[in-house]
Design a protein around this motif. Structure first.
Motif, PDB file in Angstrom:
ATOM      1  N   TYR A   1     -87.295   0.317   3.239  1.00  0.00           N
ATOM      2  CA  TYR A   1     -86.863   0.911   1.970  1.00  0.00           C
ATOM      3  C   TYR A   1     -86.458   2.371   2.123  1.00  0.00           C
ATOM      4  O   TYR A   1     -85.541   2.836   1.442  1.00  0.00           O
ATOM      5  CB  TYR A   1     -87.968   0.771   0.920  1.00  0.00           C
ATOM      6  N   GLN A   2     -87.124   3.111   3.013  1.00  0.00           N
ATOM      7  CA  GLN A   2     -86.731   4.509   3.172  1.00  0.00           C
ATOM      8  C   GLN A   2     -85.333   4.604   3.769  1.00  0.00           C
ATOM      9  O   GLN A   2     -84.537   5.465   3.390  1.00  0.00           O
ATOM     10  CB  GLN A   2     -87.733   5.278   4.032  1.00  0.00           C
ATOM     11  N   MET A   3     -84.994   3.684   4.690  1.00  0.00           N
ATOM     12  CA  MET A   3     -83.641   3.678   5.244  1.00  0.00           C
ATOM     13  C   MET A   3     -82.631   3.272   4.178  1.00  0.00           C
ATOM     14  O   MET A   3     -81.561   3.875   4.054  1.00  0.00           O
ATOM     15  CB  MET A   3     -83.560   2.747   6.455  1.00  0.00           C
ATOM     16  N   PHE A   4     -82.956   2.233   3.399  1.00  0.00           N
ATOM     17  CA  PHE A   4     -82.030   1.731   2.388  1.00  0.00           C
ATOM     18  C   PHE A   4     -81.791   2.773   1.295  1.00  0.00           C
ATOM     19  O   PHE A   4     -80.635   3.093   0.964  1.00  0.00           O
ATOM     20  CB  PHE A   4     -82.573   0.437   1.784  1.00  0.00           C
ATOM     21  N   PHE A   5     -82.874   3.316   0.709  1.00  0.00           N
ATOM     22  CA  PHE A   5     -82.720   4.314  -0.353  1.00  0.00           C
ATOM     23  C   PHE A   5     -82.045   5.583   0.170  1.00  0.00           C
ATOM     24  O   PHE A   5     -81.183   6.168  -0.496  1.00  0.00           O
ATOM     25  CB  PHE A   5     -84.080   4.662  -0.967  1.00  0.00           C
ATOM     26  N   GLY A   6     -82.460   6.014   1.369  1.00  0.00           N
ATOM     27  CA  GLY A   6     -81.840   7.196   1.961  1.00  0.00           C
ATOM     28  C   GLY A   6     -80.357   6.984   2.213  1.00  0.00           C
ATOM     29  O   GLY A   6     -79.535   7.887   1.992  1.00  0.00           O
ATOM     30  N   GLY A   7     -80.001   5.785   2.672  1.00  0.00           N
ATOM     31  CA  GLY A   7     -78.592   5.468   2.895  1.00  0.00           C
ATOM     32  C   GLY A   7     -77.788   5.509   1.608  1.00  0.00           C
ATOM     33  O   GLY A   7     -76.655   6.020   1.586  1.00  0.00           O
ATOM     34  N   LEU A   8     -78.358   4.971   0.515  1.00  0.00           N
ATOM     35  CA  LEU A   8     -77.668   5.017  -0.776  1.00  0.00           C
ATOM     36  C   LEU A   8     -77.443   6.458  -1.233  1.00  0.00           C
ATOM     37  O   LEU A   8     -76.363   6.798  -1.742  1.00  0.00           O
ATOM     38  CB  LEU A   8     -78.477   4.264  -1.832  1.00  0.00           C
ATOM     39  N   ILE A   9     -78.448   7.308  -1.065  1.00  0.00           N
ATOM     40  CA  ILE A   9     -78.322   8.718  -1.449  1.00  0.00           C
ATOM     41  C   ILE A   9     -77.222   9.391  -0.630  1.00  0.00           C
ATOM     42  O   ILE A   9     -76.420  10.180  -1.161  1.00  0.00           O
ATOM     43  CB  ILE A   9     -79.665   9.444  -1.263  1.00  0.00           C
ATOM     44  N   LEU A  10     -77.150   9.072   0.660  1.00  0.00           N
ATOM     45  CA  LEU A  10     -76.099   9.645   1.514  1.00  0.00           C
ATOM     46  C   LEU A  10     -74.715   9.184   1.068  1.00  0.00           C
ATOM     47  O   LEU A  10     -73.752   9.963   1.102  1.00  0.00           O
ATOM     48  CB  LEU A  10     -76.348   9.243   2.964  1.00  0.00           C
ATOM     49  N   LEU A  11     -74.594   7.923   0.645  1.00  0.00           N
ATOM     50  CA  LEU A  11     -73.299   7.421   0.171  1.00  0.00           C
ATOM     51  C   LEU A  11     -72.879   8.140  -1.118  1.00  0.00           C
ATOM     52  O   LEU A  11     -71.701   8.483  -1.283  1.00  0.00           O
ATOM     53  CB  LEU A  11     -73.366   5.915  -0.062  1.00  0.00           C
TER      54      LEU A  11
END
Length: 293
Positions: free
Chosen positions: A181-191
């Motif tokens: 989840y930290q990778m997924f949420f962090g990735g969304l924030i980066l997008l």
């Protein structure tokens, strides 16, 4: 003997993958803008890991508070750290970015002392002093300090804050669920950051696809999996001490693949930083045994 060989191989594998990501990311900037590249990397990696944690029915967050904590961890540990790294690679070498980023164990000692009142041993403070002396030599020797230097240092700040937060909240979550989840949420924030903070650029060809797949699977999923396996099987202090190998691989790959110049100040400063990281992570149990002897 066989177990030691396997352990050594896995240490080299995971730290080598950590180091390689700096070089591959720098090449990737030729085709994809920094925040978009980082965001795609972690959304892809996060989705794959989420598929596995769902498939194996790992324990999910229980309430809104836990979901909020996971989003904050993703914002700091993935979006903050990786966004700063990828942006730094526009103006400094992959080796310099790796050295600055992996200063995070040194900053954990400083921030932990100032903000949380954690007490550390003399050997750890010795490591901090050695590490910052190394940064001064490696980076301060340059006539100009690039914006990437600041961003590389900022990635270490984010990582150290994330480390302390995970140390406080990590026990609430299944480690694989938290990582996914930290990778997924962090990735969304980066997008989202890519949409508002940069002129997004995406060139789709075989090279850019291979770069994305390398960053998402070997350099994220496999690297995390092997690292957590080592932490579970061995003494966490001893395992963490091997983190100093990651910036070393970053420098070596940058030299071999990109032809980046090493330079005497970078080598001397890097060596002091590696020594500092090693001392900061020096296991307390080993010190007790030496004192008893």
């Amino acid at each position: 003997m066989k177990e030691k060989l396997v352990f050594s191989f896995l240490v080299v594998l995971t730290t080598g993958l950590m180091g390689s990501s700096f070089v591959v990311a720098k090449i990737g900037l030729t085709y994809i803008s920094p925040l978009l590249l980082a965001g795609l990397r972690f959304v892809i990696a996060g989705c794959i890991m989420l598929l596995f944690v769902r498939l194996f029915k790992r324990k999910q967050p229980a309430n809104k508070g836990e979901w909020g904590k996971l989003i904050l961890i993703g914002a700091i540990q993935t979006a903050g750290v990786m966004g700063s790294i990828f942006l730094s690679l526009r103006t400094i070498t992959s080796g310099e970015s790796a050295i600055l980023t992996f200063m995070n164990p040194l900053l954990v000692v400083l921030i932990g002392t100032l903000a949380l009142g954690i007490r550390y041993r003399v050997v750890q403070w010795t490591g901090v002093l050695l590490g910052f002396a190394g940064v001064f030599i490696a980076m301060g020797s340059h006539l100009t300090i690039e914006i990437g230097t600041f961003l590389g240092f900022l990635s270490a700040v984010f990582w150290s804050v994330g480390t302390l937060i995970i140390k406080k909240w990590g026990g609430l979550f299944d480690i694989w669920v938290m990582t996914a989840y930290q990778m997924f949420f962090g990735g969304l924030i980066l997008l989202v950051g890519s949409v508002f903070l940069e002129t997004s650029r995406l060139v789709i060809n075989s090279s850019s696809i291979l770069i994305l797949l390398w960053l998402a699977i070997p350099a994220s999923i496999i690297q995390f999996t092997v690292w957590f396996y080592l932490l579970q099987k061995g003494d966490s202090g001893k395992v963490s001490a091997f983190l100093f190998l990651a910036p070393l691989f970053g420098i070596l790959f940058g030299w071999l693949v990109l032809g980046e110049q090493l330079g005497l100040p970078l080598l001397i400063g890097g060596s002091l930083i590696f020594a500092g990281i090693f001392l900061v992570n020096w296991p307390e149990k080993q010190l007790a045994e030496e004192a008893a002897a």
